[in-house]
Design a protein around this motif. Structure first.
Motif, PDB file in Angstrom:
ATOM      1  N   ARG A  91      44.838  55.116  37.927  1.00 22.90           N
ATOM      2  CA  ARG A  91      44.274  55.966  36.877  1.00 22.90           C
ATOM      3  C   ARG A  91      42.804  56.292  37.110  1.00 22.90           C
ATOM      4  O   ARG A  91      42.257  57.201  36.491  1.00 22.90           O
ATOM      5  N   ASP A  92      42.147  55.542  38.003  1.00 30.18           N
ATOM      6  CA  ASP A  92      40.730  55.753  38.284  1.00 30.18           C
ATOM      7  C   ASP A  92      40.572  55.820  39.797  1.00 30.18           C
ATOM      8  O   ASP A  92      41.514  56.109  40.519  1.00 30.18           O
ATOM      9  N   ASP A  93      39.379  55.512  40.307  1.00 36.32           N
ATOM     10  CA  ASP A  93      39.197  55.429  41.752  1.00 36.32           C
ATOM     11  C   ASP A  93      39.794  54.135  42.281  1.00 36.32           C
ATOM     12  O   ASP A  93      39.865  53.126  41.570  1.00 36.32           O
ATOM     13  N   PHE A  94      40.192  54.139  43.550  1.00 36.04           N
ATOM     14  CA  PHE A  94      40.708  52.925  44.164  1.00 36.04           C
ATOM     15  C   PHE A  94      39.672  51.801  44.074  1.00 36.04           C
ATOM     16  O   PHE A  94      38.483  52.006  44.302  1.00 36.04           O
ATOM     17  N   SER A  95      40.147  50.622  43.737  1.00 36.73           N
ATOM     18  CA  SER A  95      39.314  49.417  43.633  1.00 36.73           C
ATOM     19  C   SER A  95      38.155  49.570  42.653  1.00 36.73           C
ATOM     20  O   SER A  95      37.142  48.893  42.778  1.00 36.73           O
ATOM     21  N   SER A  96      38.310  50.441  41.676  1.00 37.53           N
ATOM     22  CA  SER A  96      37.231  50.640  40.711  1.00 37.53           C
ATOM     23  C   SER A  96      37.186  49.540  39.662  1.00 37.53           C
ATOM     24  O   SER A  96      36.207  49.433  38.920  1.00 37.53           O
ATOM     25  N   GLY A  97      38.217  48.727  39.605  1.00 40.38           N
ATOM     26  CA  GLY A  97      38.254  47.654  38.616  1.00 40.38           C
ATOM     27  C   GLY A  97      37.861  46.315  39.198  1.00 40.38           C
ATOM     28  O   GLY A  97      36.840  46.163  39.873  1.00 40.38           O
ATOM     29  N   THR A  98      38.716  45.323  38.981  1.00 40.34           N
ATOM     30  CA  THR A  98      38.425  43.956  39.404  1.00 40.34           C
ATOM     31  C   THR A  98      38.162  43.848  40.899  1.00 40.34           C
ATOM     32  O   THR A  98      37.304  43.075  41.336  1.00 40.34           O
ATOM     33  N   SER A  99      38.875  44.616  41.703  1.00 40.45           N
ATOM     34  CA  SER A  99      38.791  44.473  43.156  1.00 40.45           C
ATOM     35  C   SER A  99      37.414  44.784  43.718  1.00 40.45           C
ATOM     36  O   SER A  99      37.074  44.332  44.809  1.00 40.45           O
ATOM     37  N   SER A 100      36.599  45.574  43.008  1.00 39.03           N
ATOM     38  CA  SER A 100      35.261  45.895  43.506  1.00 39.03           C
ATOM     39  C   SER A 100      34.186  45.014  42.898  1.00 39.03           C
ATOM     40  O   SER A 100      33.001  45.223  43.133  1.00 39.03           O
ATOM     41  N   ARG A 101      34.580  44.012  42.121  1.00 36.40           N
ATOM     42  CA  ARG A 101      33.591  43.193  41.407  1.00 36.40           C
ATOM     43  C   ARG A 101      33.768  41.714  41.711  1.00 36.40           C
ATOM     44  O   ARG A 101      33.543  40.862  40.853  1.00 36.40           O
ATOM     45  N   SER A 102      34.168  41.409  42.937  1.00 38.11           N
ATOM     46  CA  SER A 102      34.460  40.023  43.294  1.00 38.11           C
ATOM     47  C   SER A 102      33.203  39.289  43.750  1.00 38.11           C
ATOM     48  O   SER A 102      32.104  39.831  43.732  1.00 38.11           O
ATOM     49  N   THR A 103      33.385  38.053  44.226  1.00 37.69           N
ATOM     50  CA  THR A 103      32.268  37.216  44.655  1.00 37.69           C
ATOM     51  C   THR A 103      31.890  37.414  46.110  1.00 37.69           C
ATOM     52  O   THR A 103      31.033  36.725  46.625  1.00 37.69           O
ATOM     53  N   LYS A 104      32.544  38.310  46.806  1.00 41.02           N
ATOM     54  CA  LYS A 104      32.263  38.630  48.210  1.00 41.02           C
ATOM     55  C   LYS A 104      32.638  37.500  49.149  1.00 41.02           C
ATOM     56  O   LYS A 104      32.152  37.423  50.268  1.00 41.02           O
ATOM     57  N   LEU A 105      33.508  36.598  48.702  1.00 40.51           N
ATOM     58  CA  LEU A 105      33.947  35.488  49.539  1.00 40.51           C
ATOM     59  C   LEU A 105      35.436  35.573  49.822  1.00 40.51           C
ATOM     60  O   LEU A 105      36.222  35.930  48.943  1.00 40.51           O
ATOM     61  N   ILE A 106      35.801  35.254  51.072  1.00 37.80           N
ATOM     62  CA  ILE A 106      37.211  35.013  51.396  1.00 37.80           C
ATOM     63  C   ILE A 106      37.346  33.502  51.422  1.00 37.80           C
ATOM     64  O   ILE A 106      36.965  32.861  52.401  1.00 37.80           O
ATOM     65  N   HIS A 107      37.815  32.929  50.352  1.00 41.40           N
ATOM     66  CA  HIS A 107      37.798  31.467  50.271  1.00 41.40           C
ATOM     67  C   HIS A 107      39.197  30.896  50.114  1.00 41.40           C
ATOM     68  O   HIS A 107      40.114  31.548  49.631  1.00 41.40           O
ATOM     69  N   GLY A 108      39.315  29.649  50.526  1.00 45.88           N
ATOM     70  CA  GLY A 108      40.606  28.980  50.459  1.00 45.88           C
ATOM     71  C   GLY A 108      40.806  28.173  49.205  1.00 45.88           C
ATOM     72  O   GLY A 108      41.787  27.448  49.079  1.00 45.88           O
ATOM     73  N   GLY A 109      39.857  28.263  48.259  1.00 41.77           N
ATOM     74  CA  GLY A 109      40.000  27.561  46.994  1.00 41.77           C
ATOM     75  C   GLY A 109      39.014  26.434  46.804  1.00 41.77           C
ATOM     76  O   GLY A 109      39.064  25.719  45.819  1.00 41.77           O
ATOM     77  N   VAL A 110      38.041  26.298  47.724  1.00 45.38           N
ATOM     78  CA  VAL A 110      37.152  25.146  47.642  1.00 45.38           C
ATOM     79  C   VAL A 110      36.158  25.253  46.494  1.00 45.38           C
ATOM     80  O   VAL A 110      35.615  24.267  46.054  1.00 45.38           O
ATOM     81  N   ARG A 111      35.945  26.456  45.971  1.00 44.66           N
ATOM     82  CA  ARG A 111      34.990  26.527  44.867  1.00 44.66           C
ATOM     83  C   ARG A 111      35.565  25.899  43.603  1.00 44.66           C
ATOM     84  O   ARG A 111      34.851  25.613  42.665  1.00 44.66           O
ATOM     85  N   TYR A 112      36.880  25.692  43.576  1.00 41.82           N
ATOM     86  CA  TYR A 112      37.497  24.899  42.505  1.00 41.82           C
ATOM     87  C   TYR A 112      37.829  23.533  43.099  1.00 41.82           C
ATOM     88  O   TYR A 112      38.970  23.088  43.099  1.00 41.82           O
ATOM     89  N   LEU A 113      36.801  22.902  43.641  1.00 39.65           N
ATOM     90  CA  LEU A 113      36.979  21.756  44.517  1.00 39.65           C
ATOM     91  C   LEU A 113      37.702  20.595  43.847  1.00 39.65           C
ATOM     92  O   LEU A 113      38.620  20.010  44.413  1.00 39.65           O
ATOM     93  N   GLN A 114      37.284  20.244  42.651  1.00 36.66           N
ATOM     94  CA  GLN A 114      37.885  19.073  42.014  1.00 36.66           C
ATOM     95  C   GLN A 114      39.384  19.269  41.778  1.00 36.66           C
ATOM     96  O   GLN A 114      40.187  18.376  42.032  1.00 36.66           O
ATOM     97  N   LYS A 115      39.771  20.461  41.309  1.00 38.54           N
ATOM     98  CA  LYS A 115      41.197  20.724  41.095  1.00 38.54           C
ATOM     99  C   LYS A 115      41.936  20.780  42.419  1.00 38.54           C
ATOM    100  O   LYS A 115      43.090  20.363  42.532  1.00 38.54           O
ATOM    101  N   ALA A 116      41.265  21.327  43.448  1.00 39.30           N
ATOM    102  CA  ALA A 116      41.907  21.436  44.756  1.00 39.30           C
ATOM    103  C   ALA A 116      42.137  20.061  45.364  1.00 39.30           C
ATOM    104  O   ALA A 116      43.155  19.813  46.014  1.00 39.30           O
TER     105      ALA A 116
END
Length: 681
Positions: free
Chosen positions: A99-124
């Protein structure tokens, strides 16, 4: 986009959106953050190059006349485009609506990291929930080496017991990654940690642990797009896929009003600060802030990005970042930076919020305990929904979704072939490619590095259309703004790849809006002029685009909260000696004692010290401080500015720096005696 009804075998979708069409004889594509593409022949799954993209009119015609599609994807973010790519590479006739431009929503507002889940370290650590994300992280790094790279991230340790605790968790992260481990994690002594991250708070620091994740400069993973606003027609498909992120439940309820919600939106707030707040190649993560959330602090595009995660929200559209949000992040930043580093509110160059659609049950209220894995559901009518997950695992999410579509709708298709697929630009890219751009085209080195790391080997196509500067150096490549390496040719290139809005150019084809809202604001008139010429916009259309983009910057990218730091209601909190000093400086410009200064006053002083500045620039400089917008800067406005600067609420004021510099220059000239100045006639 008016979603009327999704039933097994049929989808009726209204217009006013971006559409893209895939099929056996057509091509699906990746696009990076500025427009570089990879094209994959759907029938064979073999990467090919295509010199000319189909026109917008051809795309619309294909959407209307191609008959029934195998798959229709709703949503053009990372997940939706991943699904469309996966379907097309399996030989399925595929269409996508956004309905808008590609990646105009959540996909363009990320943390710029490709991570495996370590930022939720305790749960991981408790769940060992790393494996799939680590596999997908490796895929992303391999598919776009020009866009991504391993980034060392430091966990500062301020309590001795945390050292073995986090060390075990990080080593498990390495162990699960196995051969896909980017680089092995390691422990740092206090002195070594301060050497690598000199801004770090020293007192009570025990040491640090460094691990590696992927840095991803926020690519738009998307298909070729067509804007067809104002038109409405039906699109028929055997299977409809709902990949609408925060809008997941809204679309599901269009199919079945009684269906329970499966998404709990979670907001993440981000701010961008100058690059001197962090080392060039070292990030920092605190998995346990004062309120229990995760905060990250990362180098990005020669700036520093800081932000938090897991703030529950009831909205699905992207909320406006508030002063409270920004001040919370700044307070956390102050907690782990040294006392000699003044963290100023005025150094926040941009701010935004993003909504992450986490998967939950309808009774859950705590987003921090929600699973970050994805789920694929199938309604009674056959509507397939993909929800949850994260940027890193978009490919696996798409694979699972299309597997489900094939099974539920008996589609004839091949196996998934997206693992290892490279983005366009990666094939002939090398770390030294930018040197050829400098040598062959006469681009500035910084601009050439930016183009090479953004477009890969497609950077030559941008360089070919770059305008001659008329200077001795650089020969080509006119910058949109002086402090960033984005050039005018990128706007033209973006339009050739279906960019249709100024917002798309400043926020996704370039990253100006996310890096510095003021710089983006200054670049907008030239961007609109270029787009207007390429797209044959009338003056009214250009005006509308300009105003829409300004509104986007003002509300969604933090320009409002930035300008709120200095208003006509701002207090003057200066000691008498400072007030007198600033009044004296002001009077150097206000020679006529009018009580205000204009561009003519500033220009007169600058000419007296042999400084030239064009009138438009002077108007921009004064307008930043002209709080009541009457075309002049009054003494009270100047004192409000200097008070805000002292408090740290405003920084980088061009007028304040210019007036101080002029005052010092004049003082030096007046202090030089005749016998030392070489005499005179």
């Amino acid at each position: 986009m008016a979603f009327q009804k999704a039933v097994k075998g049929t989808a009726l979708i209204g217009g006013g959106a971006i559409a893209t069409v895939f099929g056996l004889s057509q091509f699906s594509q990746y696009r990076n953050k500025h427009g570089a593409l990879v094209e994959v022949q759907a029938a064979e799954g073999a990467p090919v190059r295509k010199d000319h993209l189909p026109t917008r009119e051809q795309q619309i015609l294909a959407l209307q006349t191609s008959g029934e599609f195998d798959v229709l994807v709703i949503g053009g973010g990372a997940t939706g485009c991943g699904c469309a790519l996966d379907a097309a590479t399996r030989g399925l006739k595929t269409a996508l609506l956004e309905r808008d431009d590609f990646s105009s929503g959540t996909s363009s507002r990320s943390t710029k990291l490709i991570h495996g889940g370590v930022r939720y370290l305790q749960k991981a650590i408790m769940n060992l929930d790393f494996e799939q994300a680590l596999e997908e992280r490796a895929h992303l790094l391999q598919s776009a080496p020009h866009l991504s790279a391993p980034l060392p991230i430091m966990l500062p340790i301020y309590k001795w017991w945390q050292l073995p605790y986090y060390w075990v968790g990080i080593k498990m992260y390495d162990l699960v990654a196995g051969s896909q481990c980017l680089k092995s994690s390691y422990v740092l002594t206090k002195s070594r940690a301060l050497e690598l991250f000199p801004m770090l708070r020293r007192d009570k620091l025990v040491g640090a642990i460094v691990y590696y994740d992927g840095a991803w400069p926020l690519c738009l993973l998307c298909a070729r797009g067509v804007w067809f606003g104002g038109k409405e027609f039906d699109v028929r498909a055997k299977c409809v896929i709902n990949a609408t992120g925060p809008f997941t439940d809204s679309v599901r309820k269009m199919d079945d009003q009684e269906v329970p919600n499966i998404c709990q939106p979670s907001a993440g707030v981000h701010i961008v600060m100058p690059g001197y707040y962090s080392p060039d190649n070292m990030g920092l993560l605190d998995p346990a802030t004062s309120d229990g959330r995760v905060i990250f602090f990362l180098p990005w595009e020669k700036m520093t990005i800081a932000g938090t995660t897991d703030s529950p929200t009831d909205v699905t559209s992207h909320p406006i970042p508030t002063e409270e949000d920004i001040n919370f992040i700044l307070s956390e930043v102050r907690n782990y930076l040294g006392a000699d580093v003044e963290v100023r509110r005025g150094d926040v160059l941009a701010a935004w919020s993003g909504i992450r659609p986490l998967v939950t049950n309808p009774d859950s209220k705590d987003t921090q305990s929600i699973s970050r894995n994805h789920v694929v559901t199938v309604s009674d009518s056959g509507l397939i929904t993909i929800a949850g997950g994260k940027w890193t695992t978009y490919r696996a999410m798409a694979r699972d979704t299309i597997d489900t579509a094939i099974r539920e709708h008996s589609l004839k298709a091949g196996s998934c072939v997206t693992m290892g697929l490279q983005l366009e630009g990666a094939q002939d890219w090398s770390p030294t490619l930018y040197i050829r751009l400098v040598q062959d085209y006469g681009l500035e080195s910084e601009v050439a590095q930016h183009l090479a790391s953004t477009y890969g080997d497609k950077a030559f196509e941008v360089a070919k259309i770059a305008q001659v500067t008329g200077k001795r150096w650089p020969i080509v490549g006119k910058r949109l703004v002086s402090e960033f390496p984005y050039i005018e040719a990128e706007v033209v290139y973006g339009v050739k790849e279906y960019a249709r809005t100024a917002v798309d150019i400043i926020s996704r084809r370039t990253r100006l809006a996310f890096l510095n809202v003021q710089a983006a604001h200054e670049a907008l008139p030239r961007i609109v002029d270029i787009m207007g010429k390429e797209l044959n916009w009338c003056e009214q259309k250009k005006k509308e685009e300009l105003e829409t983009a300004k509104t986007f910057l003002y509300y969604e990218m933090g320009y409002k909260v930035k300008t709120d730091q200095l208003t006509d209601r701002s207090e003057i909190s200066l000691v008498p000696s400072d007030i007198e000093r600033y009044k004296k400086r002001f009077r150097m410009f206000d020679k006529d004692k009018k009580g205000f200064i204009t561009t003519l006053d500033v220009q007169r002083v600058l000419e007296s010290i042999s400084v030239q500045m064009d009138e438009n620039t002077l108007h921009e400089i004064l307008n930043e401080v002209d709080l009541n917008k009457n075309g002049q800067v009054e003494l009270n406005e100047f004192l409000q500015l200097m008070s805000a600067i002292q408090k740290g609420r405003v920084s980088g004021s061009r007028l304040a720096v210019l007036m101080k510099s002029a005052e010092e220059n004049l003082r030096r000239r007046q202090a030089i005696p005749v016998d030392r100045s070489g005499g005179g006639l």
